[in-house]
Design an enzyme around this catalytic site. Structure first.
Site, mmCIF file in Angstrom:
data_model
loop_
_atom_site.group_PDB
_atom_site.id
_atom_site.type_symbol
_atom_site.label_atom_id
_atom_site.label_comp_id
_atom_site.label_asym_id
_atom_site.label_seq_id
_atom_site.Cartn_x
_atom_site.Cartn_y
_atom_site.Cartn_z
ATOM 1 C CG PHE A 1 4.609 -36.475 37.558
ATOM 2 C CD1 PHE A 1 5.550 -35.257 37.960
ATOM 3 C CD2 PHE A 1 3.858 -36.558 36.505
ATOM 4 C CE1 PHE A 1 5.382 -34.222 37.114
ATOM 5 C CE2 PHE A 1 3.666 -35.259 35.779
ATOM 6 C CZ PHE A 1 4.234 -34.217 36.048
ATOM 7 C CG ASP B 1 -1.994 -39.490 38.819
ATOM 8 O OD1 ASP B 1 -2.722 -39.521 37.922
ATOM 9 O OD2 ASP B 1 -1.476 -38.657 39.134
ATOM 10 C CE LYS C 1 1.004 -37.669 30.727
ATOM 11 N NZ LYS C 1 0.986 -37.457 32.175
HETATM 12 C C1 PLP Z 1 0.998 -36.527 33.122
HETATM 13 C C2 PLP Z 1 0.628 -36.828 34.703
HETATM 14 C C3 PLP Z 1 0.121 -35.633 35.391
HETATM 15 C C4 PLP Z 1 -0.115 -34.240 35.222
HETATM 16 O O1 PLP Z 1 -1.076 -34.250 34.060
HETATM 17 P P1 PLP Z 1 -0.843 -32.679 33.231
HETATM 18 O O2 PLP Z 1 -1.986 -32.848 32.002
HETATM 19 O O3 PLP Z 1 0.538 -32.645 32.684
HETATM 20 O O4 PLP Z 1 -1.236 -31.711 34.138
HETATM 21 C C5 PLP Z 1 -0.528 -36.188 36.483
HETATM 22 N N1 PLP Z 1 -0.302 -37.565 36.953
HETATM 23 C C6 PLP Z 1 0.261 -38.512 36.217
HETATM 24 C C7 PLP Z 1 0.468 -40.118 36.721
HETATM 25 C C8 PLP Z 1 0.726 -37.956 34.818
HETATM 26 O O5 PLP Z 1 1.503 -38.830 34.177
#
Ligand code: PLP
Length: 396
Positions: free
Chosen positions: A130, A215, A244
């Site tokens: 994700f 990520d 986050k």
């Molecule tokens: C939440 C998340 C995103 C996206 O972040 P947003 O602030 O919702 O755009 C991208 N990568 C990972 C691993 C995430 O958990």
């Protein structure tokens, strides 16, 4: 008119929080819940943390926003602190995780472009990843539920099974720019990558001059007990997307890079109106004040171990429901033998415990990083009570 004013892309529930106090959320109708979801790994200092609130209030009253066309003492300060405490040499600030990943993808492509290899544009990513909800970041995952109906997507991504080094290496060809990977998959079901996998990706990137892009939007910012999770793998990435927890609840993100990886990111190549504005920088700075205090990360590690072993001890008592515990630090998941979404809703509605469902029937447990043993005991009590009176929905 049947559509709701708030676009109905989320299945909103009856628990409607209006106030936060430390590790608790209080709803419109006066219910109090232990928040072990933290806004999905965002509120790492809990709610209404005095130092964070004070910093935001003070900055809001002084200077909230100016354009990136001017000098930014606030941005320089926070970037320097992140550089001093990480692998990175340079930082681009964003407003969200998806934007941090977008910046990371752009930097990886530009790296090869300015080296005279514009054909090296493809990132290898992983099943169940994700990376966000923009067109670029949904193109970077092969999860059908996020892509359906949004085609045509962006070219330049290939997908391999997560944690399968051989499969990843088999996809490398002359167009490969690098890898984009979550060291601990969050949404996909709290799956930490293996040491061999991460080290193997690093080795092939070194050998073929590829970009290792991580990520760490969910697993970064002290969540696993180190500022970034990759530190525990003993590898150095080229680019990291962070967000986050980084603003402790204030919307912000960051793309961190080495000098080498950011070689293509020169004046005019990227930008953001809000990214890195003084209010966001004040929030990020206040978060770092707290998490970089000596002992903070140690507490995350020891609370993580306690929570994990308490969860493990609970499993045999409810072995019809729970299978195993996985994760790192305070990024934990309980793998269930039944659909986890129904159980997460049951905990929320009947036991005042907030968790988050994830892929692979996992209950994500993402408490604020400031919890103590009493919160762990309360979580286990509520989880056990929830497991005792949970009626598994019968498949129709
Ligand atoms: C939440 C998340 C995103 C996206 O972040 P947003 O602030 O919702 O755009 C991208 N990568 C990972 C691993 C995430 O958990």
């Amino acid at each position: 008119m049947t559509i709701t004013p708030l676009m109905p892309v989320y299945p909103r529930c009856g628990f409607r929080p209006v106030k936060g106090e430390g590790c608790y959320l209080i709803s419109e109708d006066g219910r109090r819940a232990l928040d072990f979801a933290s806004g999905i790994a965002v509120n790492l200092l809990g709610h209404s943390h005095e130092h964070l609130v004070g910093a935001i209030q003070k900055q809001a009253a002084t200077l909230m926003h100016v354009s990136n066309l001017y000098g930014s003492p606030q941005g320089e300060k926070l970037a320097q602190r992140l550089v001093d405490n990480s692998f990175a040499d340079t930082v681009f600030f964003t407003n969200s995780g998806a934007e941090a990943v977008e910046c990371a993808i752009k930097a990886a492509r530009r790296y090869h472009h300015v080296k005279g290899n514009p054909h090296k544009h493809t990132l290898i990513t992983f099943n169940n990843a994700f990376h966000g909800r923009t067109l670029g970041t949904i193109s970077a995952t092969n999860q059908e539920k996020m892509r359906d109906g949004f085609e045509p997507l962006l070219p330049g991504f290939k997908y391999a099974p997560f944690d399968d080094l051989e499969a990843a290496l088999a996809l490398v060809d002359d167009n490969t720019a690098g890898f984009l990977v979550e060291p601990v998959q969050g949404e996909g079901g709290i799956r930490p990558a293996s040491q061999e996998f991460m080290a193997g990706l690093r080795a092939i990137c070194d050998e073929k001059d590829l970009m290792l892009v991580l990520d760490e939007v969910q697993c970064g910012v002290a969540r696993t007990g180190t500022l970034y999770a990759h530190e525990q793998y003993g590898i150095t990435p080229d680019i990291v997307a962070s967000a986050k927890g980084i603003g402790g609840g204030f919307p912000m993100g960051a793309c961190l890079a080495t000098e080498k990886a950011a070689a293509g990111m020169v004046i005019g190549t990227h930008g953001s109106t809000y990214g890195g504005n003084p209010l966001a920088m004040a929030a990020g700075d206040a978060v770092l004040d707290v998490i970089l205090e000596p002992g903070f990360m140690d507490n995350v590690k020891s609370m993580g171990e306690r929570l994990r072993s308490s969860l493990e001890q609970m499993i045999p008592n409810h072995d019809g429901l729970f299978e195993s515990v996985r994760g790192m630090g305070l990024m934990l998941g309980v793998k269930m033998k039944v659909d986890s979404r129904g159980f997460v809703a049951h905990l929320r509605d009947n036991h005042g415990l907030l968790t988050v469902a994830a892929g692979d029937n996992v209950v994500r447990i993402l408490p604020p990083l400031v919890i103590d043993e009493s919160h762990i005991a309360e979580c286990i009590e509520k989880l056990s009570a929830g497991a005792r009176d949970y009626q598994v929905p019968q498949a129709a």
